[in-house]
Structure formats: structure tokens, C-alpha cells
Enzyme design. Structure first.
Site, short mmCIF file in Angstrom:
data_model
loop_
_atom_site.label_atom_id
_atom_site.label_comp_id
_atom_site.label_asym_id
_atom_site.label_seq_id
_atom_site.Cartn_x
_atom_site.Cartn_y
_atom_site.Cartn_z
N ASP A 1 -54.40 21.48 5.12
CA ASP A 1 -53.42 22.10 3.99
C ASP A 1 -52.19 21.71 4.01
OD1 ASP A 1 -53.61 23.64 1.98
OD2 ASP A 1 -53.97 25.43 2.69
N LYS B 1 -54.15 21.21 -12.57
CA LYS B 1 -54.20 20.40 -11.19
C LYS B 1 -55.11 19.37 -11.32
CE LYS B 1 -58.61 23.18 -10.54
NZ LYS B 1 -59.47 23.99 -9.42
N HIS C 1 -49.92 22.83 -4.27
CA HIS C 1 -50.92 23.09 -3.23
C HIS C 1 -51.69 21.67 -3.28
CE1 HIS C 1 -51.09 27.64 -3.70
NE2 HIS C 1 -50.31 27.07 -4.72
N HIS D 1 -48.38 22.43 1.53
CA HIS D 1 -47.50 22.90 0.36
C HIS D 1 -46.14 22.35 0.27
CE1 HIS D 1 -50.69 25.97 1.07
NE2 HIS D 1 -50.86 26.08 -0.02
N GLN E 1 -58.58 23.65 7.15
CA GLN E 1 -58.02 22.95 5.88
C GLN E 1 -57.02 21.87 6.44
OE1 GLN E 1 -57.25 26.01 3.19
NE2 GLN E 1 -58.97 25.16 1.69
#
Length: 635
Positions: A382, A464, A510, A384, A380
Site C-alpha cells: 500500500d 480510479k 491511493h 499514498h 497490502q
């Protein structure tokens, strides 16, 4: 007296109750002739629906947004009726509308084959010509059970037995065919003229492998023939663009039984992967993200503490070592909190943006695996963001700009935005949820972005935004997301010291733009039909010699291009030049440089593009300039 407010704001008044069909006829014969259904106070109903009080009324015609749903639902019934005419004794089960069409499941000892679909289509067209009225009627639960049992429709009876006592059920009848259904449906079968049956598949009754295997027939239905033609064209194009075929043809990757759902990247595929990763790394650095890397195998207690063991335990790979249970990480979030937790944090440190190209594994069912689109091992993009509540709006706004910039560079400009709001089961106070949902909405509104709400679809820990992109075939792929999380930082004891010297729990955002690298590369391959933009192309230029006499010059050109940062190869094989050109064209090489006697003598190059266009003779410097500009502009 009944007052009806129409779509254009005009009103009509009637002394007595009347059907929607009668209102449509009163408005005009033209409207009545094309009417399919209606919306009364926002609810879809049949034309036979009786209006008894004041209401907002919208007649559904083939031009309405709701038309396809009504047509496809009705065509599913048309399919079931045709099947029972051709194959007596077949029992019907369920026939819902799905994306781009519908299906119907049948219980039958007769296994359907592809050649049966043509016969069924012919019978469906006969029923259309019969112009059978589609009539709605109601029965009590027990009456409906008796009706279907007497008809030998035991699956329908079983469905009804699961409905609570006292319910009044709606049924629809067209000719000899009767089905349990909420509706609405078209007024008669003549409205169903544009459809095609697509394929046959198996499906377990109620999705349980312990139950009978049913026969499922998929179909599609449209308002007009042009729409059907466009849809079939896109299906054909999608088949040609299948990333699994392109991956094999272009020598990008493969899968094998010894590692189901895991990608074996070949050199050229890995080149695409690395180009994307380096691109994202540069973007992250420019936006002050801190790139980290966390372990792939973590003790199971962390997943229990984070809550992932309860929610995703069955999908996690686990292993035991020295009498301790470990899990291969299915996501990166808990590990990022561990990095954040190292050292005391002040409000002055926030926001802290931690990014990782995190390798994750999930034990997806083998039947769900699908090339790069659904794998067990993936990476991912990704990240945070740990921030204060007051920083949520600004961070979300900056992320949206980031996402737009990235998608545009990859060739995607048509994006769908959805906000998923609080579910019934959630953590955090309503006040905090109000602030978070408002922050997400304000971030989109401030950019004049049109979005839709998905009520109750948020995660238990926060709302989200989901970002879905459209490809060249109008397929929608949900890739990006930014989620507000009040739960995990608290569960994993994350904190910071505020202005008053008090410890507070940060908000955790996230966020991902591409989703998984594997899936995004699959989307890219299909969107571009393998003809990747030059900056992503695994081989940007191939230098081909005509004979051995030109090999040294070809190798010199190829090596020079490589030294200057281009992904170049030189093909010096003792093959005819036509064969080489064909080979590299099929491999989607962006530019082919051909050298022979004239090129060697004049110190020039003959250049062709991947689509066969002859770009003529040019110098090496001119080729470098042209390619460099295309790479820089992400063409």
C-alpha cells in the site's frame, strides 16, 4: 421509407416496416442462415424485431462479440426446458448469464446429482434437434402473473409481483416451455449445439438464508467445439494449478480452523513472501517512497472520522480496552494521513509518497474464504501520495510506468485498463471531478494505452484506474489501482501551505500494484504452476549426494552456494538418488546438483533442471554464473 445503416457503412432503404430477419435475408442467404440476433442503434434485439424507422443495424453472427451472451442466455432456457421434461413439477426461478457460461435455479423436491447432468444434456440435445422456434410475445404485468400462477410457476409470479404496475413484460416460448425474459434469444433451438453442464450446487432463493434452498445447475456454452475444448482444458489446468494443492505439496503454507482465513506461512512459502517484499522495497526506494509502519489496532473514533466505520463497520474486527472501543485496521489510509499530519507541510514538500507493507484484517464471511485468494488477514503493498491537483497527472503517469515494470518482472504483460468515473453519490465539485477524470485519461492516452470506462463505478471520494492482469489461462485478476481522493485528507485535517502562504488540502492518491501479498502469491503459483522463476523460487538449488562417501563434498557445495546468496539446501539423507530427485522435482526445486565419485574426483557438478533436463557436467563457478544471470534478469 426506412433507411438502415449497416456495419460496413453501406445503407439499405425499405418502403415498409420489416423484421431484422427479413433484412438479413435480403442482404444474403448466407447471412440469414447464421444470424443469431441483431443490434439496432446499439441495443441487442431478436431477429423478429420489427424495424419501423431509420436505424444503425448490425446482425449478430457466431463471429460477433455479442454472440456468446445470446447463445448462453438461450442455452439457460434450453436447460430449464429439459429439466422440466425430465422432472415434472419442478419450478424455474432465474437463469442468468455469468462469466464463461450460465446457471439456472430450480425449486424441486428432487435433489439433483452429478449423474443427472448427463441425462439432462441428452434431453437438451433432443430439443436442439427439434429446431423449436423461439418466439417472443408480450403481456401486461397482471396477465403474466395469472399465466405463471396457472402454470404452477409461483416463483416466476413472485418475481413479476415486484415489478411496478403498468409494465408490459416480454416472455419467450419454445415448444411447451415459456419463460419471463428480456431477451434477446436465438431464433430457434438448432442454434444451440455446443454446451456442457458443469456442476450442481445449492442456492437460497433471492440469496436469503431464510428462504428455500434451491437447486442450481451450472453450464457453459460456446460458438464451436474448439472453444469448448479449450475452455475445458483450461479448467483442467486450473484444477492442477490450484494454489491450495501446490501450497501443500510444496510445503509453503497451510490453514486451520483455529484461525479461519489466516495464513500459516511455512519456511518455503515465507521465502517467496520475503523475496517479493524485498523486491518491492527496492523498487519503492528507487522511486522516492518513504516506507513507514503504522499500528494495527486504532481507536474506533478515527474510523468514524474517516468514514470507514459507516461503510465497512460490519467487516471490521473490534476490541474493547479500558472502556474504549478499538478496531483492527481493515486498511491503511487513515493511519497514513496521521503520519502526514506530523509537522507543517509546504507545497515545496509535495508530492510526499508514504508506503507501507500494511497488515490488515477484515471479517470476511467464512463461506467466502478461498485459500490465499480470499483471506481475513493480509498485507497490502500500500502507498499514498499526497500532492497538489496540478501534480495528479504526473504522479499517475509515473505510477503506470512503475506498475508495468513490476508486472513484467513477475511475468505479466497482458493488462486490462479501466477508468471508473463519478458515481451519483459523491463528494467534491463537478469541476474537480472533471480535472481528476481527465488527468487519469490523459495519463493512459499519453502512453497510447487502450482503456474502457466504467461509468458511475468510481469511489464516492474520487475516480480510479483499475489494472487487471491476464494469467496463462486467460483468467483476469484485478490487482493494481490508483484512486484520486478529495475527501479523506479534508476529513482528517491534512493540509499544506501554498505559494501564497495559505493553507490548502492536498489530494490523496491511493495506489497499490500487487494488491495483497497473499492473493498475489496465489495468482503467481497458479500462473507458473508452482514452477516459480528462479529469483522467486523458495529453493533455488538442492545438492544431492549419491552415497555417504559423497556427503562431505555435497555439503561443501551446498554451503558455498548459500554463502554466496543463493537459496540452497543439501540433501544428505540415506535414500536412493532416484527418490531424492523425485522428491525435489515435486517440490519444484529449480536446479538439482548430483554428486558422486566422478564429481568428487574432478571437482565438478552434474546439474539437472526442475523439468528433468540434463544440463551435464559443470564447475561450481559456471553454475553460479548461470543462476546469477537468471536471477538478475528475473527469469
Amino acid at each position: 421509407m426506412i433507411t438502415l445503416t449497416l456495419t460496413d457503412g453501406s445503407q439499405r432503404t425499405y418502403e415498409n416496416s420489416l423484421s431484422v430477419a427479413e433484412v438479413a435475408k435480403d442482404i444474403g442467404a448466407g447471412l440469414a442462415s447464421v444470424a443469431l440476433a441483431a443490434k439496432v442503434d446499439g441495443e441487442l434485439v431478436d431477429l423478429s424485431y420489427i424495424l419501423t424507422k431509420d436505424a444503425n443495424l448490425s446482425v449478430v453472427t457466431p463471429k460477433s462479440d455479442e454472440a456468446l451472451e445470446v447463445i448462453r442466455h438461450s442455452t439457460a432456457h434450453l436447460l430449464a426446458q429439459a429439466v422440466q421434461r425430465l422432472f415434472p413439477g419442478v419450478q424455474v426461478t432465474i437463469g442468468p448469464v455469468i462469466d464463461n457460461g450460465f446457471y439456472y435455479d430450480f425449486s424441486t423436491p428432487h435433489p439433483f446429482h452429478e449423474e443427472d447432468l448427463e441425462r439432462i444434456e441428452v434431453e437438451m440435445k433432443k430439443i436442439v434437434k427439434e429446431k423449436l422456434p423461439v418466439e417472443r410475445f408480450q403481456l401486461s404485468r397482471d396477465e403474466a402473473i395469472r399465466l405463471f400462477e396457472n402454470m404452477g410457476e409461483f416463483y416466476k409470479a413472485e418475481i413479476i409481483k415486484d415489478i411496478p404496475q403498468g409494465e408490459v413484460l416480454s416472455l419467450y416460448r419454445q415448444g411447451e416451455f415459456t419463460d419471463l425474459c428480456r431477451g434477446p434469444h436465438v431464433p430457434n433451438t438448432s442454434k444451440l449445439k455446443v454446451f456442457k453442464l458443469m456442476k450442481v450446487a445449492g442456492a437460497y432463493w433471492r440469496g436469503d438464508s431464510n428462504n428455500e434452498m434451491l437447486q442450481r445447475i451450472y453450464g457453459t456454452a460456446w460458438v464451436d467445439k474448439k472453444d469448448l475444448k479449450d475452455y475445458l482444458y483450461k479448467l483442467e489446468e486450473a484444477e492442477k494449478r490450484d494454489h491450495r494443492k501446490l501450497g501443500k505439496r510444496m510445503e509453503l503454507f497451510h490453514f486451520q480452523d483455529e484461525a479461519p482465513g489466516m495464513v500459516f506461512w511455512h519456511e518455503r512459502g515465507w521465502s517467496i513472501y520475503q523475496s517479493i517484499q524485498q523486491y518491492m522495497r527496492n523498487k519503492l526506494n528507487a522511486r522516492n517512497y518513504r516506507e513507514i509502519n503504522t499500528p494495527s489496532v486504532v481507536e474506533y473514533t478515527l474510523w468514524e472520522k474517516s468514514g470507514h466505520a459507516d461503510k465497512f463497520g460490519e467487516g471490521m474486527f473490534s476490541v474493547e480496552s479500558e472502556h474504549k472501543q478499538f478496531a483492527v485496521k481493515p486498511m491503511n489510509c487513515p493511519c497514513h494521513v496521521q503520519v502526514y499530519n506530523q509537522g507543517l507541510k509546504s507545497y515545496r514538500d509535495l508530492p510526499i509518497r508514504l508506503a507501507e507493507f500494511g497488515s490488515c484484517h477484515r471479517n470476511e464471511p467464512s463461506g467466502a474464504l478461498h485459500g490465499l485468494m480470499r483471506v481475513r488477514g493480509f498485507v497490502q503493498d500500500d502507498a499514498h501520495i499526497f500532492c497538489q491537483e496540478s501534480q495528479i497527472s504526473e504522479e499517475v503517469s509515473e505510477f503506470i510506468d512503475f506498475l508495468h515494470e513490476v508486472y513484467a518482472d513477475f511475468g505479466f504483460t497482458d493488462i486490462i485498463y479501466r477508468i471508473s468515473t463519478r458515481p451519483e453519490k459523491r463528494v467534491g465539485s463537478d469541476e474537480v471531478w472533471d480535472k481528476s477524470e481527465q488527468a487519469l485519461a490523459e495519463a493512459l492516452d499519453a502512453k497510447n494505452i487502450v482503456w474502457e470506462e466504467l461509468p458511475g463505478e468510481g469511489a464516492f471520494y474520487g475516480p480510479k484506474i483499475e489494472f487487471s492482469l491476464k494469467d496463462c489461462l486467460d483468467r483476469i485478476w484485478q490487482c493494481g489501482t490508483i484512486q484520486v481522493d478529495f475527501s479523506m485528507p479534508n476529513r482528517l485535517e491534512a493540509s499544506y501551505v501554498d505559494e501564497q502562504g495559505e493553507r490548502q488540502v492536498p489530494v490523496m492518491l491511493h495506489r497499490a500494484i500487487l494488491g495483497s501479498f497473499e492473493r498475489f502469491i496465489g495468482i503467481l503459483l497458479e500462473h507458473h504452476a508452482g514452477n516459480m522463476p528462479l529469483w522467486l523460487s523458495p529453493v533455488q538449488v538442492a545438492v544431492l549426494n549419491i552415497t555417504d562417501a559423497h556427503a562431505q563434498y555435497a555439503e561443501k557445495i551446498g554451503q558455498t552456494l548459500k554463502n554466496r546468496g543463493f537459496r540452497a539446501i543439501f540433501d544428505l539423507r540415506n535414500e536412493k538418488i532416484g527418490y531424492k530427485i523425485r522428491h525435489h522435482t515435486l517440490a519444484k526445486t529449480k536446479y538439482l546438483v548430483i554428486v558422486g565419485d566422478n564429481e568428487v574426483e574432478t571437482n565438478t557438478l552434474t546439474v539437472r533442471s526442475h523439468d528433468g533436463q540434463d544440463l551435464g557436467s559443470m564447475t561450481l563457478e559456471a553454475l553460479e554464473t548461470m543462476m546469477g544471470q537468471q536471477v538478475e534478469s528475473k527469469q
